[in-house]
Design a protein around this motif. Structure first.
Motif, PDB file in Angstrom:
ATOM      1  N   HIS A  35       0.851  -1.193   0.000  1.00 49.19           N
ATOM      2  CA  HIS A  35       0.000   0.000   0.000  1.00 49.19           C
ATOM      3  C   HIS A  35       0.887   1.244   0.000  1.00 49.19           C
ATOM      4  O   HIS A  35       0.890   2.047   0.936  1.00 49.19           O
ATOM      5  N   ALA A  36       1.681   1.359  -1.054  1.00 51.11           N
ATOM      6  CA  ALA A  36       2.610   2.472  -1.239  1.00 51.11           C
ATOM      7  C   ALA A  36       2.915   2.576  -2.733  1.00 51.11           C
ATOM      8  O   ALA A  36       2.842   1.581  -3.444  1.00 51.11           O
ATOM      9  N   PRO A  37       3.246   3.759  -3.206  1.00 56.46           N
ATOM     10  CA  PRO A  37       3.492   3.943  -4.646  1.00 56.46           C
ATOM     11  C   PRO A  37       4.553   3.025  -5.236  1.00 56.46           C
ATOM     12  O   PRO A  37       4.507   2.711  -6.426  1.00 56.46           O
ATOM     13  N   VAL A  38       5.485   2.545  -4.434  1.00 55.51           N
ATOM     14  CA  VAL A  38       6.568   1.705  -4.947  1.00 55.51           C
ATOM     15  C   VAL A  38       6.049   0.445  -5.647  1.00 55.51           C
ATOM     16  O   VAL A  38       6.690  -0.061  -6.566  1.00 55.51           O
ATOM     17  N   GLY A  39       4.904  -0.073  -5.255  1.00 54.48           N
ATOM     18  CA  GLY A  39       4.393  -1.313  -5.830  1.00 54.48           C
ATOM     19  C   GLY A  39       3.732  -1.158  -7.183  1.00 54.48           C
ATOM     20  O   GLY A  39       3.581  -2.138  -7.919  1.00 54.48           O
ATOM     21  N   VAL A  40       3.319   0.043  -7.541  1.00 56.12           N
ATOM     22  CA  VAL A  40       2.570   0.249  -8.789  1.00 56.12           C
ATOM     23  C   VAL A  40       3.418  -0.115  -9.997  1.00 56.12           C
ATOM     24  O   VAL A  40       2.970  -0.821 -10.903  1.00 56.12           O
ATOM     25  N   GLY A  93      -1.872  -5.291   4.869  1.00 59.24           N
ATOM     26  CA  GLY A  93      -1.078  -4.102   4.589  1.00 59.24           C
ATOM     27  C   GLY A  93      -0.876  -3.862   3.107  1.00 59.24           C
ATOM     28  O   GLY A  93      -0.152  -2.948   2.716  1.00 59.24           O
ATOM     29  N   ASN A  94      -1.495  -4.666   2.276  1.00 59.36           N
ATOM     30  CA  ASN A  94      -1.359  -4.596   0.822  1.00 59.36           C
ATOM     31  C   ASN A  94      -2.691  -4.279   0.165  1.00 59.36           C
ATOM     32  O   ASN A  94      -3.729  -4.222   0.818  1.00 59.36           O
ATOM     33  N   VAL A  95      -2.659  -4.114  -1.138  1.00 60.66           N
ATOM     34  CA  VAL A  95      -3.844  -4.191  -1.986  1.00 60.66           C
ATOM     35  C   VAL A  95      -3.598  -5.368  -2.933  1.00 60.66           C
ATOM     36  O   VAL A  95      -2.459  -5.752  -3.172  1.00 60.66           O
ATOM     37  N   ARG A  96      -4.665  -5.962  -3.424  1.00 62.80           N
ATOM     38  CA  ARG A  96      -4.545  -7.131  -4.297  1.00 62.80           C
ATOM     39  C   ARG A  96      -4.921  -6.730  -5.716  1.00 62.80           C
ATOM     40  O   ARG A  96      -5.946  -6.094  -5.939  1.00 62.80           O
ATOM     41  N   ALA A  97      -4.086  -7.100  -6.664  1.00 66.33           N
ATOM     42  CA  ALA A  97      -4.373  -6.895  -8.084  1.00 66.33           C
ATOM     43  C   ALA A  97      -4.439  -8.266  -8.746  1.00 66.33           C
ATOM     44  O   ALA A  97      -3.647  -9.149  -8.428  1.00 66.33           O
ATOM     45  N   ALA A  98      -5.389  -8.434  -9.622  1.00 63.57           N
ATOM     46  CA  ALA A  98      -5.539  -9.713 -10.329  1.00 63.57           C
ATOM     47  C   ALA A  98      -5.955  -9.427 -11.765  1.00 63.57           C
ATOM     48  O   ALA A  98      -6.599  -8.421 -12.052  1.00 63.57           O
ATOM     49  N   TRP A  99      -5.559 -10.339 -12.644  1.00 61.68           N
ATOM     50  CA  TRP A  99      -5.968 -10.238 -14.044  1.00 61.68           C
ATOM     51  C   TRP A  99      -6.045 -11.636 -14.633  1.00 61.68           C
ATOM     52  O   TRP A  99      -5.320 -12.533 -14.239  1.00 61.68           O
ATOM     53  N   TRP A 100      -6.975 -11.812 -15.543  1.00 61.13           N
ATOM     54  CA  TRP A 100      -7.135 -13.091 -16.222  1.00 61.13           C
ATOM     55  C   TRP A 100      -7.948 -12.875 -17.493  1.00 61.13           C
ATOM     56  O   TRP A 100      -8.661 -11.895 -17.634  1.00 61.13           O
TER      57      TRP A 100
END
Length: 157
Positions: free
Chosen positions: A17-22, A67-74
Motif C-alpha cells: 500500500h505504497a506507490p513503490v508497488g505500482v 497491509g497490501n492491496v490485491r491486483a488480479a488479471w485473467w
C-alpha cells in the motif's frame, strides 16, 4: 510484491500500500500479457487501467489487513481481460468524477471508462474491488514473416 499463480492466463499479486508497488505490478501485467500472446495495444490499455486502479486504491482507500492491496488479471472465456484491484475500502465508493479543465486529478475512472468495455465496483465497507473488462485481441504471430508466403519459397541448393 507477492505473486500467486492460478490457471493459465491468470495472475494475482499483493502490492504494498505504497506507490513503490505500482511500477512492479504494471511490469508484471505487461510481461504476463506479452507471454499470453495479447496484442500490444491491449497490453498498453491494460497497463494504464491497472495503474489508474492501483493509484486510486493507494490514494483513496485503506490497505487490506495484510497491509497490501490485491491486483488480479485473467482472460475470461468470453475473450475479455478482467483486471481487478481490491483494497480495504474507504468512507466513499469509487465513482467517475467530472473535474474542471484546470483540475490536477479526478480523471482516472473516466480514462478507464474510455479504454474498458465495462467497469464497476463491488464489495463492502471492509473490502472493495474495482474491476475493468478489456476486449482481448491476440497477436497473430511475431510479425516477422507475415508478409511472406513461406510455402512459395524455394530451398537453397
Amino acid at each position: 510484491m507477492v505473486v500467486a499463480r492460478g490457471m493459465p492466463d491468470s495472475a494475482a499479486v499483493l502490492v504494498p500500500h505504497a506507490p513503490v508497488g505500482v511500477s512492479a505490478a504494471r511490469h508484471r501485467l505487461s510481461a504476463d500479457l506479452d507471454a499470453w500472446g495479447i496484442s500490444l495495444d491491449v497490453v498498453d490499455d491494460a497497463v494504464l487501467i491497472l495503474s489508474e486502479l492501483l493509484s486510486n486504491a493507494l490514494r483513496h482507500a485503506r490497505a487490506l489487513p495484510s497491509g497490501n492491496v490485491r491486483a488480479a488479471w485473467w482472460v475470461r472465456p468470453d475473450g475479455l481481460l478482467a483486471i481487478e484491484v481490491t483494497d480495504g475500502g474507504s468512507s466513499t465508493r469509487p465513482r467517475q468524477a467530472s473535474p474542471s479543465l484546470s483540475a490536477h486529478g479526478g480523471r482516472g475512472l473516466s480514462i478507464i471508462g474510455t479504454l474498458a468495455a465495462d467497469w464497476g465496483v463491488r464489495g463492502s465497507h471492509e473490502e472493495v474491488t474495482v474491476w475493468a473488462l478489456v476486449p482481448v485481441t491476440r497477436r497473430s504471430g511475431d510479425g516477422l514473416w507475415d508478409e511472406f508466403d513461406l510455402d512459395a519459397v524455394e530451398p537453397l541448393d
